[in-house]
Write a protein that holds these residues in place. Structure first.
Motif, PDB file in Angstrom:
ATOM      1  N   LEU A 110       0.866  -1.174   0.000  1.00 37.25           N
ATOM      2  CA  LEU A 110       0.000   0.000   0.000  1.00 37.25           C
ATOM      3  C   LEU A 110       0.902   1.223   0.000  1.00 37.25           C
ATOM      4  CD1 LEU A 110      -3.016   0.829   0.167  1.00 37.25           C
ATOM      5  CD2 LEU A 110      -2.688   1.039   2.646  1.00 37.25           C
ATOM      6  N   LEU A 111       0.888   1.961  -1.130  1.00 36.55           N
ATOM      7  CA  LEU A 111       1.836   3.050  -1.327  1.00 36.55           C
ATOM      8  C   LEU A 111       1.148   4.280  -1.909  1.00 36.55           C
ATOM      9  CD1 LEU A 111       4.626   0.960  -3.111  1.00 36.55           C
ATOM     10  CD2 LEU A 111       4.654   1.689  -0.724  1.00 36.55           C
ATOM     11  N   THR A 112       1.799   5.430  -1.730  1.00 34.38           N
ATOM     12  CA  THR A 112       1.368   6.637  -2.425  1.00 34.38           C
ATOM     13  C   THR A 112       1.865   6.556  -3.858  1.00 34.38           C
ATOM     14  OG1 THR A 112       1.533   7.931  -0.376  1.00 34.38           O
ATOM     15  CG2 THR A 112       1.462   9.150  -2.458  1.00 34.38           C
ATOM     16  N   ILE A 129      -2.659   3.507  -2.559  1.00 31.14           N
ATOM     17  CA  ILE A 129      -3.321   2.379  -3.216  1.00 31.14           C
ATOM     18  C   ILE A 129      -2.349   1.205  -3.290  1.00 31.14           C
ATOM     19  CG2 ILE A 129      -4.966   3.757  -4.545  1.00 31.14           C
ATOM     20  CD1 ILE A 129      -3.148   3.526  -6.962  1.00 31.14           C
ATOM     21  N   GLN A 130      -2.867   0.045  -3.661  1.00 37.32           N
ATOM     22  CA  GLN A 130      -2.048  -1.167  -3.678  1.00 37.32           C
ATOM     23  C   GLN A 130      -1.287  -1.300  -4.995  1.00 37.32           C
ATOM     24  OE1 GLN A 130      -4.436  -4.481  -1.306  1.00 37.32           O
ATOM     25  NE2 GLN A 130      -5.797  -3.176  -2.491  1.00 37.32           N
ATOM     26  N   ARG A 131      -0.016  -1.693  -4.856  1.00 37.00           N
ATOM     27  CA  ARG A 131       0.811  -1.935  -6.036  1.00 37.00           C
ATOM     28  C   ARG A 131       1.373  -3.349  -5.970  1.00 37.00           C
ATOM     29  NH1 ARG A 131       6.628   0.715  -6.724  1.00 37.00           N
ATOM     30  NH2 ARG A 131       6.977  -0.873  -5.127  1.00 37.00           N
ATOM     31  N   LEU A 132       1.102  -4.120  -7.034  1.00 35.03           N
ATOM     32  CA  LEU A 132       1.637  -5.474  -7.171  1.00 35.03           C
ATOM     33  C   LEU A 132       2.885  -5.426  -8.043  1.00 35.03           C
ATOM     34  CD1 LEU A 132       1.314  -8.640  -6.982  1.00 35.03           C
ATOM     35  CD2 LEU A 132      -0.001  -8.460  -9.116  1.00 35.03           C
ATOM     36  N   ILE A 133       3.943  -6.097  -7.588  1.00 32.15           N
ATOM     37  CA  ILE A 133       5.133  -6.278  -8.417  1.00 32.15           C
ATOM     38  C   ILE A 133       5.270  -7.761  -8.713  1.00 32.15           C
ATOM     39  CG2 ILE A 133       7.641  -6.057  -8.604  1.00 32.15           C
ATOM     40  CD1 ILE A 133       7.567  -3.714  -6.751  1.00 32.15           C
ATOM     41  N   TRP A 150      -0.548  -0.936 -10.447  1.00 30.87           N
ATOM     42  CA  TRP A 150      -1.313  -0.165  -9.471  1.00 30.87           C
ATOM     43  C   TRP A 150      -2.782  -0.510  -9.635  1.00 30.87           C
ATOM     44  CZ3 TRP A 150       1.334   2.743  -5.958  1.00 30.87           C
ATOM     45  CH2 TRP A 150       2.663   3.058  -6.264  1.00 30.87           C
ATOM     46  N   LEU A 151      -3.475  -0.764  -8.520  1.00 31.04           N
ATOM     47  CA  LEU A 151      -4.849  -1.264  -8.563  1.00 31.04           C
ATOM     48  C   LEU A 151      -5.829  -0.284  -7.929  1.00 31.04           C
ATOM     49  CD1 LEU A 151      -3.930  -4.883  -7.509  1.00 31.04           C
ATOM     50  CD2 LEU A 151      -4.775  -4.211  -9.768  1.00 31.04           C
ATOM     51  N   GLY A 156     -10.509  -2.797  -2.269  1.00 29.89           N
ATOM     52  CA  GLY A 156     -10.322  -3.006  -0.849  1.00 29.89           C
ATOM     53  C   GLY A 156      -9.016  -3.731  -0.562  1.00 29.89           C
ATOM     54  N   PRO A 157      -8.736  -4.043   0.708  1.00 32.06           N
ATOM     55  CA  PRO A 157      -7.482  -4.713   1.073  1.00 32.06           C
ATOM     56  C   PRO A 157      -7.372  -6.101   0.426  1.00 32.06           C
ATOM     57  CG  PRO A 157      -8.574  -3.787   3.005  1.00 32.06           C
ATOM     58  CD  PRO A 157      -9.555  -3.712   1.883  1.00 32.06           C
ATOM     59  N   LEU A 158      -6.205  -6.399  -0.126  1.00 35.02           N
ATOM     60  CA  LEU A 158      -5.945  -7.691  -0.757  1.00 35.02           C
ATOM     61  C   LEU A 158      -4.714  -8.323  -0.128  1.00 35.02           C
ATOM     62  CD1 LEU A 158      -6.374  -6.560  -4.474  1.00 35.02           C
ATOM     63  CD2 LEU A 158      -8.056  -7.821  -3.133  1.00 35.02           C
TER      64      LEU A 158
END
Length: 241
Positions: A110-112, A129-133, A150-151, A156-158
């Motif tokens: 969860l990042l800016t 927001i959440q970022r997947l790498i 970025w999602l 919501g929280p994942l």
């Protein structure tokens, strides 16, 4: 009798399987011009798919100029042959393409987001927001691609575990399936973070695909930046039906 789709790992998304079935029936003459296709509820009963999945398959047919929605009537066949289209894709190459592609989900944080991403989602400068790498590679090889995805905060929280099967499968379960997208292709030098994950030196350019994916309501769902090793990929543009 319910018709079966392929739910195995690595199979096409359900909407794509349903699209293929409908397209083959159009070409075979089972559905003719001015016929009305089954409703989303009927597809749900016949194939065991959600109405969202059925709606997306029908939207794909409409995008090809094969059907159109008419108020009070339903989805009507207007053509049984696809319009000529321009298709672009980035393909991971390794000779005869025999080895399967693998994905490794590295982190979910969860990042800016950067200003461009925040602006695309309509966020203020402080919302996180959440970022997947994740990386993509073939068996017994180093990663050939890294994805920064970025999602939308609507998810919501994942947890990282929900991405083990399929990113787009997860999005469909949250009613955020991708209905349309825009890709921008550029070439850039890798960042220090890229070089830590990919076997690349800082002076070697990478092929960068920036994707904005939207749901069927026109809302942004994902803002993805994919960085590809140029030596491992082909960018292909096809003019076809």
């Amino acid at each position: 009798m319910k018709e079966e789709l392929d739910y195995s790992r690595g199979a096409k998304p359900l909407y794509a399987q349903l699209y293929d079935i409908l397209l083959s029936r159009l070409k075979a003459g089972e559905y003719k011009k001015n016929d009305v296709l089954p409703t989303e509820a009927e597809f749900e009963e016949r194939f065991g798919v959600s109405r969202i999945t059925a709606r997306r398959a029908l939207a794909e047919l409409a995008a090809k100029g094969l059907v159109k929605r008419q108020a009070g009537i339903g989805t009507m066949v207007i053509s049984t042959s696809e319009k000529q289209d321009i298709k672009a894709r980035i393909r991971l190459v390794d000779g005869q393409q025999l080895r399967p592609i693998s994905r490794n989900n590295l982190t979910l944080e969860l990042l800016t987001p950067p200003e461009e991403v925040a602006r695309a989602f309509g966020l203020d400068g402080e919302t996180k927001i959440q970022r997947l790498i994740r990386t993509i590679f073939r068996e017994n090889e180093h990663p050939a691609q890294i994805n920064y995805i970025w999602l939308t905060p609507r998810l919501g929280p994942l947890t990282l575990e929900v991405f083990e099967e399929s990113l787009y499968g997860m999005l469909e379960q949250h009613n955020e399936n991708i209905d349309s997208y825009q890709d921008i292709i550029t070439a850039e030098l890798p960042t220090a973070a890229d070089c830590e994950i990919l076997p690349i030196n800082p002076a070697e350019p990478v092929l960068v695909k920036t994707r904005r994916g939207y749901n069927d309501r026109g809302e942004l769902v994902e803002f993805g930046v994919s960085k590809h090793l140029a030596s491992c990929y082909q960018y292909i543009v096809e003019n076809s039906r």
